[in-house]
Design a protein around this motif. Structure first.
Motif, PDB file in Angstrom:
ATOM      1  N   PHE A 134       0.809  -1.219   0.000  1.00  0.00           N
ATOM      2  CA  PHE A 134       0.000   0.000   0.000  1.00  0.00           C
ATOM      3  C   PHE A 134       0.847   1.276   0.000  1.00  0.00           C
ATOM      4  O   PHE A 134       0.322   2.366   0.216  1.00  0.00           O
ATOM      5  CB  PHE A 134      -0.937  -0.005   1.215  1.00  0.00           C
ATOM      6  N   GLY A 135       2.136   1.133  -0.288  1.00  0.00           N
ATOM      7  CA  GLY A 135       3.000   2.308  -0.376  1.00  0.00           C
ATOM      8  C   GLY A 135       3.253   2.988   0.954  1.00  0.00           C
ATOM      9  O   GLY A 135       3.612   4.162   0.983  1.00  0.00           O
ATOM     10  N   GLU A 136       3.087   2.260   2.051  1.00  0.00           N
ATOM     11  CA  GLU A 136       3.382   2.787   3.379  1.00  0.00           C
ATOM     12  C   GLU A 136       4.851   2.504   3.715  1.00  0.00           C
ATOM     13  O   GLU A 136       5.495   1.673   3.070  1.00  0.00           O
ATOM     14  CB  GLU A 136       2.476   2.110   4.425  1.00  0.00           C
ATOM     15  N   PRO A 137       5.395   3.183   4.720  1.00  0.00           N
ATOM     16  CA  PRO A 137       6.762   2.846   5.147  1.00  0.00           C
ATOM     17  C   PRO A 137       6.840   1.367   5.510  1.00  0.00           C
ATOM     18  O   PRO A 137       5.931   0.814   6.135  1.00  0.00           O
ATOM     19  CB  PRO A 137       6.981   3.737   6.376  1.00  0.00           C
ATOM     20  N   LEU A 138       7.943   0.738   5.134  1.00  0.00           N
ATOM     21  CA  LEU A 138       8.072  -0.689   5.408  1.00  0.00           C
ATOM     22  C   LEU A 138       8.060  -0.975   6.904  1.00  0.00           C
ATOM     23  O   LEU A 138       7.489  -1.974   7.346  1.00  0.00           O
ATOM     24  CB  LEU A 138       9.351  -1.238   4.763  1.00  0.00           C
ATOM     25  N   VAL A 139       8.709  -0.125   7.665  1.00  0.00           N
ATOM     26  CA  VAL A 139       8.695  -0.232   9.125  1.00  0.00           C
ATOM     27  C   VAL A 139       8.415   1.147   9.692  1.00  0.00           C
ATOM     28  O   VAL A 139       9.155   2.092   9.441  1.00  0.00           O
ATOM     29  CB  VAL A 139      10.028  -0.769   9.683  1.00  0.00           C
ATOM     30  N   GLU A 140       7.329   1.259  10.418  1.00  0.00           N
ATOM     31  CA  GLU A 140       6.971   2.506  11.088  1.00  0.00           C
ATOM     32  C   GLU A 140       6.327   2.130  12.416  1.00  0.00           C
ATOM     33  O   GLU A 140       5.210   1.623  12.455  1.00  0.00           O
ATOM     34  CB  GLU A 140       6.004   3.325  10.234  1.00  0.00           C
ATOM     35  N   TRP A 141       7.055   2.350  13.500  1.00  0.00           N
ATOM     36  CA  TRP A 141       6.560   1.928  14.805  1.00  0.00           C
ATOM     37  C   TRP A 141       5.215   2.562  15.100  1.00  0.00           C
ATOM     38  O   TRP A 141       5.008   3.753  14.895  1.00  0.00           O
ATOM     39  CB  TRP A 141       7.556   2.291  15.903  1.00  0.00           C
ATOM     40  N   SER A 142       4.294   1.724  15.558  1.00  0.00           N
ATOM     41  CA  SER A 142       2.943   2.197  15.819  1.00  0.00           C
ATOM     42  C   SER A 142       2.908   3.161  16.999  1.00  0.00           C
ATOM     43  O   SER A 142       3.689   3.039  17.950  1.00  0.00           O
ATOM     44  CB  SER A 142       2.021   1.007  16.111  1.00  0.00           C
ATOM     45  N   THR A 143       1.997   4.101  16.941  1.00  0.00           N
ATOM     46  CA  THR A 143       1.773   5.041  18.050  1.00  0.00           C
ATOM     47  C   THR A 143       0.431   4.782  18.733  1.00  0.00           C
ATOM     48  O   THR A 143      -0.007   5.585  19.554  1.00  0.00           O
ATOM     49  CB  THR A 143       1.817   6.487  17.530  1.00  0.00           C
ATOM     50  N   HIS A 144      -0.212   3.638  18.409  1.00  0.00           N
ATOM     51  CA  HIS A 144      -1.522   3.317  18.982  1.00  0.00           C
ATOM     52  C   HIS A 144      -1.330   2.650  20.347  1.00  0.00           C
ATOM     53  O   HIS A 144      -1.053   1.448  20.427  1.00  0.00           O
ATOM     54  CB  HIS A 144      -2.318   2.403  18.054  1.00  0.00           C
ATOM     55  N   GLU A 145      -1.481   3.434  21.400  1.00  0.00           N
ATOM     56  CA  GLU A 145      -1.336   2.890  22.752  1.00  0.00           C
ATOM     57  C   GLU A 145      -2.547   2.014  23.095  1.00  0.00           C
ATOM     58  O   GLU A 145      -3.687   2.406  22.899  1.00  0.00           O
ATOM     59  CB  GLU A 145      -1.218   4.025  23.766  1.00  0.00           C
TER      60      GLU A 145
END
Length: 273
Positions: A152-163
């Motif tokens: 989907f063209g998102e960063p391959l690794v992007e740490w989630s910020t959903h607590e």
């Protein structure tokens, strides 16, 4: 045709004595009543580990990818969750049908570790096999999140910020995982594992809605979802709490199995899968 097959193909001699060793039986001999049929040979451990890695990767790709797709199509959170849960139900059911005959389609360290416990009473995976299964599942979970981001063209690794660290969410994970373990091992105790694809997928789809945590119920999936800051993500700081709750839920689930279905039968008394 072998000699044995040729002999069994000849008509029986009606004048032969039953004790005559040269007489051909009219029908093939049947197993003795109550005898346990031979078990099908298991796939090599490497093949089973590959199935667990691929299956968990595909499952996380479905969960994360459908979440990304849903948020791109609507701003309604209810519709987003509906799309996410439906995709997970269909995807999980297909994966269990496809890979279940190879590895058992755990895709979940909580299920694998629960099977290690049951192996002490016969059946299930051994501790040595679990030491291969669990890393494969975790690797698959991370791979699936990265793959979904790439599609989907998102960063391959992007740490989630959903607590997701509130106590009620952790309780939701205990409930979700306990129910999953009760379902899987209850089906096994009643010799109904053939219903697992539909039953497990349906349970997870329902648990999306009746648990406060939306039913991760899987340490490998939880770890993988930490690698994406999208609809399905979970902050890395929330992962230990979720995994701990899931393992606690597995213990509760096994206790419920023992309470509801009684102690497991020894391996030699179980019918072959």
């Amino acid at each position: 045709m072998s000699a044995t097959e040729a002999a069994s193909a000849r008509p029986a001699d009606p004048t032969a004595s039953p004790s005559d060793p040269t007489a051909s039986p009219a029908v093939d001999p049947q197993p003795a009543p109550g005898a346990t049929p031979p078990r099908a040979p298991r796939a090599p451990l490497a093949a089973r580990a590959a199935a667990e890695l691929v299956g968990t990767a595909a499952l996380v790709a479905v969960v994360v990818g459908s979440g990304i797709q849903a948020t791109g199509l609507t701003r309604d959170v209810g519709l987003q969750l509906l799309a996410n849960s439906m995709a997970t139900v269909f995807g999980l059911g297909v994966l269990i049908v496809l890979l279940g005959p190879v590895s058992g389609a755990h895709f979940n360290p909580a299920v694998t570790l629960a099977e290690v416990w049951t192996a002490r009473r016969g059946g299930g995976v051994t501790a040595r096999e679990a030491a291969v299964y669990v890393p494969a599942q975790i690797t698959g979970g991370i791979t699936g999140a990265v793959l979904a981001g790439a599609m989907f063209g998102e960063p391959l690794v992007e740490w989630s910020t959903h607590e997701r660290s509130a106590g009620n969410l952790l309780l939701g994970e205990v409930v979700a995982t306990a129910g999953l373990i009760l379902l899987v091992f209850g089906l096994a105790r009643t010799d109904r594992l053939r219903f697992a694809p539909a039953a497990v997928a349906s349970y997870i789809g329902a648990a999306y809605w009746f648990t406060s945590s939306t039913s991760f119920a899987n340490p490998a999936v939880t770890i993988g979802r930490a690698f994406t800051d999208t609809f399905a993500g979970i902050a890395p700081s929330s992962v230990p709490g979720f995994v701990g709750a899931q393992l606690a839920g597995a213990v509760v689930g096994l206790a419920l199995v023992a309470l509801v279905f009684g102690p497991g039968r020894p391996a030699e008394e179980r019918p072959a899968a």
